[in-house]
Design an enzyme around this catalytic site. Structure first.
Site, PDB file in Angstrom:
ATOM      1  CE  LYS A 115     -11.946  -5.452   5.238  1.00  0.00           C
ATOM      2  NZ  LYS A 115     -10.653  -6.190   4.693  1.00  0.00           N
ATOM      3  CE  LYS A 197     -10.634   1.678   3.941  1.00  0.00           C
ATOM      4  NZ  LYS A 197      -9.565   0.603   3.989  1.00  0.00           N
ATOM      5  CE  LYS A 200      -7.394  -3.437  -2.493  1.00  0.00           C
ATOM      6  NZ  LYS A 200      -7.128  -3.948  -1.423  1.00  0.00           N
TER       7      LYS A 200
HETATM    8  P1  TYM Z   1      -5.262  -2.987   1.556  1.00  0.00           P
HETATM    9  O1  TYM Z   1      -5.052  -4.051   0.329  1.00  0.00           O
HETATM   10  O2  TYM Z   1      -6.584  -2.540   2.120  1.00  0.00           O
HETATM   11  O3  TYM Z   1      -4.654  -1.729   0.980  1.00  0.00           O
HETATM   12  C1  TYM Z   1      -3.304  -1.653   0.392  1.00  0.00           C
HETATM   13  C2  TYM Z   1      -2.579  -0.363   0.847  1.00  0.00           C
HETATM   14  O4  TYM Z   1      -3.218   0.667   0.135  1.00  0.00           O
HETATM   15  C3  TYM Z   1      -3.556   1.505   1.456  1.00  0.00           C
HETATM   16  N1  TYM Z   1      -4.849   2.296   0.999  1.00  0.00           N
HETATM   17  C4  TYM Z   1      -5.193   3.537   0.890  1.00  0.00           C
HETATM   18  N2  TYM Z   1      -4.370   4.555   1.046  1.00  0.00           N
HETATM   19  C5  TYM Z   1      -4.841   5.710   1.042  1.00  0.00           C
HETATM   20  N3  TYM Z   1      -6.383   5.854   0.711  1.00  0.00           N
HETATM   21  C6  TYM Z   1      -7.030   5.041   0.687  1.00  0.00           C
HETATM   22  N4  TYM Z   1      -8.464   5.446   0.440  1.00  0.00           N
HETATM   23  C7  TYM Z   1      -6.613   3.477   0.761  1.00  0.00           C
HETATM   24  N5  TYM Z   1      -7.122   2.279   0.633  1.00  0.00           N
HETATM   25  C8  TYM Z   1      -6.330   1.586   0.927  1.00  0.00           C
HETATM   26  C9  TYM Z   1      -3.519   0.920   2.307  1.00  0.00           C
HETATM   27  O5  TYM Z   1      -3.245   1.310   3.642  1.00  0.00           O
HETATM   28  C10 TYM Z   1      -2.406  -0.154   2.236  1.00  0.00           C
HETATM   29  O6  TYM Z   1      -1.367   0.323   2.597  1.00  0.00           O
HETATM   30  N6  TYM Z   1      -3.565  -5.490   5.360  1.00  0.00           N
HETATM   31  C11 TYM Z   1      -3.122  -4.854   4.399  1.00  0.00           C
HETATM   32  C12 TYM Z   1      -2.323  -5.505   3.483  1.00  0.00           C
HETATM   33  C13 TYM Z   1      -1.299  -6.098   4.022  1.00  0.00           C
HETATM   34  C14 TYM Z   1       0.026  -5.636   4.264  1.00  0.00           C
HETATM   35  C15 TYM Z   1       0.942  -6.565   4.699  1.00  0.00           C
HETATM   36  C16 TYM Z   1       0.728  -4.218   4.217  1.00  0.00           C
HETATM   37  C17 TYM Z   1      -1.109  -7.453   4.538  1.00  0.00           C
HETATM   38  N7  TYM Z   1       0.395  -7.773   4.823  1.00  0.00           N
HETATM   39  C18 TYM Z   1       2.270  -6.292   5.350  1.00  0.00           C
HETATM   40  C19 TYM Z   1       1.984  -3.838   4.693  1.00  0.00           C
HETATM   41  C20 TYM Z   1       2.652  -4.992   5.297  1.00  0.00           C
HETATM   42  C21 TYM Z   1      -4.414  -4.385   3.407  1.00  0.00           C
HETATM   43  O7  TYM Z   1      -5.559  -5.165   3.770  1.00  0.00           O
HETATM   44  O8  TYM Z   1      -4.345  -3.352   2.533  1.00  0.00           O
END
Ligand code: TYM
Length: 332
Positions: A115, A197, A200
């Site tokens: 990023k 991957k 969003k």
């Molecule tokens: P984020 O918002 O990027 O993604 C949310 C969840 O979706 C999963 N994910 C995917 N899984 C499979 N294939 C994909 N292409 C894909 N894109 C995203 C991510 O692995 C995630 O589980 N930092 C985290 C959010 C967060 C969090 C937490 C998670 C903040 N605090 C505490 C668990 C516990 C994030 O940016 O996820």
């Protein structure tokens, strides 16, 4: 005898629209596992502002994410759902954890490297320290299990390292959490670029299936999905486009990739694309309808979130007080 359940914690950033990757990699597993745990699920708006957000959109996306949790089948008997910024303990503990996290550790986070390389000259400090906030989200609730996609594994490992470091210094303040990364669906790939991957913030909207895409959009995106040379349907890393479609089907149906490949013997890539589009449309249809129902009754949704934040804050405060006392802050 009353048994105390183990604790599960997870969150999604309400940036842009949620994708099929978020659903199959994370949300679907929260629903699958929720009955066995006491769960805390939140929309991580504090994380979202590590990249610039339109304020109005951020608010809408936050409510959309939480309505989607409920529409997916998150059950309030098992789970507390809330907005991260409503529970101030997240930022308070994050500050303490920042003081026990090393620059070198944060600099090694691949998500930060990705990023920040795209951010140009003005990299917000928050983007760098973000994993300490994520560790706070998890450790505040004494989580045993954190269901996430594969891209969050490194952040989870850092969370464990921070917890162990602080426990070694001050005694057992934190439960050391385990990640739960599904065998299938942990890394759903971009339909236009199956080496990356699905995300969003994908630069090409045709590469991502958003949870509120119409059946027409879903069909169009799968039809145009980049596939591989050859024509035989096999499950292998050198056919990442085809593998991705099989993974999507497998994560939805629970069938193994081998079973799916067998069922496509003698068929063409086009069949696989159309079937995947239909399956995704069928999976998302009830989700979309229910999400709209939850969004229509904003007052009820806000009520759920207010109660959720109150309950979460109670648990979070217990941990925060213990930590403040352990590091030597005068009690208030
Ligand atoms: P984020 O918002 O990027 O993604 C949310 C969840 O979706 C999963 N994910 C995917 N899984 C499979 N294939 C994909 N292409 C894909 N894109 C995203 C991510 O692995 C995630 O589980 N930092 C985290 C959010 C967060 C969090 C937490 C998670 C903040 N605090 C505490 C668990 C516990 C994030 O940016 O996820």
């Amino acid at each position: 005898m009353k048994t105390t359940k183990k604790i599960m914690v997870s969150g999604i950033q309400p940036t842009h629209k949620l994708t099929l990757g978020n659903y199959l990699g994370a949300l679907k597993n929260w629903v699958k596992l929720q009955e066995e745990y006491q769960c805390y699920f939140f929309a991580v708006d504090l994380h979202a502002i590590t990249t610039r957000q339109d304020p109005k959109e951020l608010g809408n996306n936050t409510l959309f994410a939480l309505a989607t949790y409920l529409a997916s089948g998150i059950d309030l008997n098992h789970a507390t759902i809330f907005v991260q910024s409503h529970v101030r303990q997240h930022t308070e503990l994050a500050w303490v954890l920042n003081c026990f996290t090393y620059m070198g550790e944060l600099g090694r986070m691949t998500q930060y490297k990705d990023k920040s390389s795209r951010a140009g000259e003005t990299i917000p400090v928050g983007l760098f320290t973000y994993p300490a906030l994520m560790a706070s989200d998890i450790l505040l609730y004494q989580a045993d299990l954190v269901p996430v996609g594969a891209d969050q594994k490194q952040h989870l490992e850092l969370t464990r390292d921070i917890a162990i470091r602080i426990n070694n210094l001050y005694g057992p303040l934190f439960q050391v959490p385990e990640p739960y990364i599904p065998k299938i669906g942990a890394r759903i790939m971009d339909l236009q670029n199956p080496e990356d991957k699905m995300s969003k913030s994908s630069s090409n909207e045709m590469g991502a299936i958003y949870l509120n895409d119409s059946p027409k959009e879903i069909e169009k995106k799968f039809k145009k999905a980049v596939t591989d040379s050859g024509s035989e349907i096999t499950y292998s890393p050198d056919k990442p486009g085809i593998k991705n479609l099989i993974d999507i089907q497998s994560a939805i149906t629970g069938k193994t990739p081998e079973e799916l490949v067998l069922s496509y013997q003698g068929k063409m890539y086009g069949h696989l694309k159309i079937d995947t589009a239909n399956l995704v449309t069928e999976e998302l249809k009830p989700l979309q309808e229910k999400t709209q129902t939850y969004l229509k009754d904003k007052a009820e949704l806000q009520n759920i979130l207010r109660k959720g934040a109150e309950k979460a804050a109670e648990k979070a405060e217990t941990t925060l007080r213990k930590v403040y006392s352990a590091v030597g802050f005068v009690p208030y």
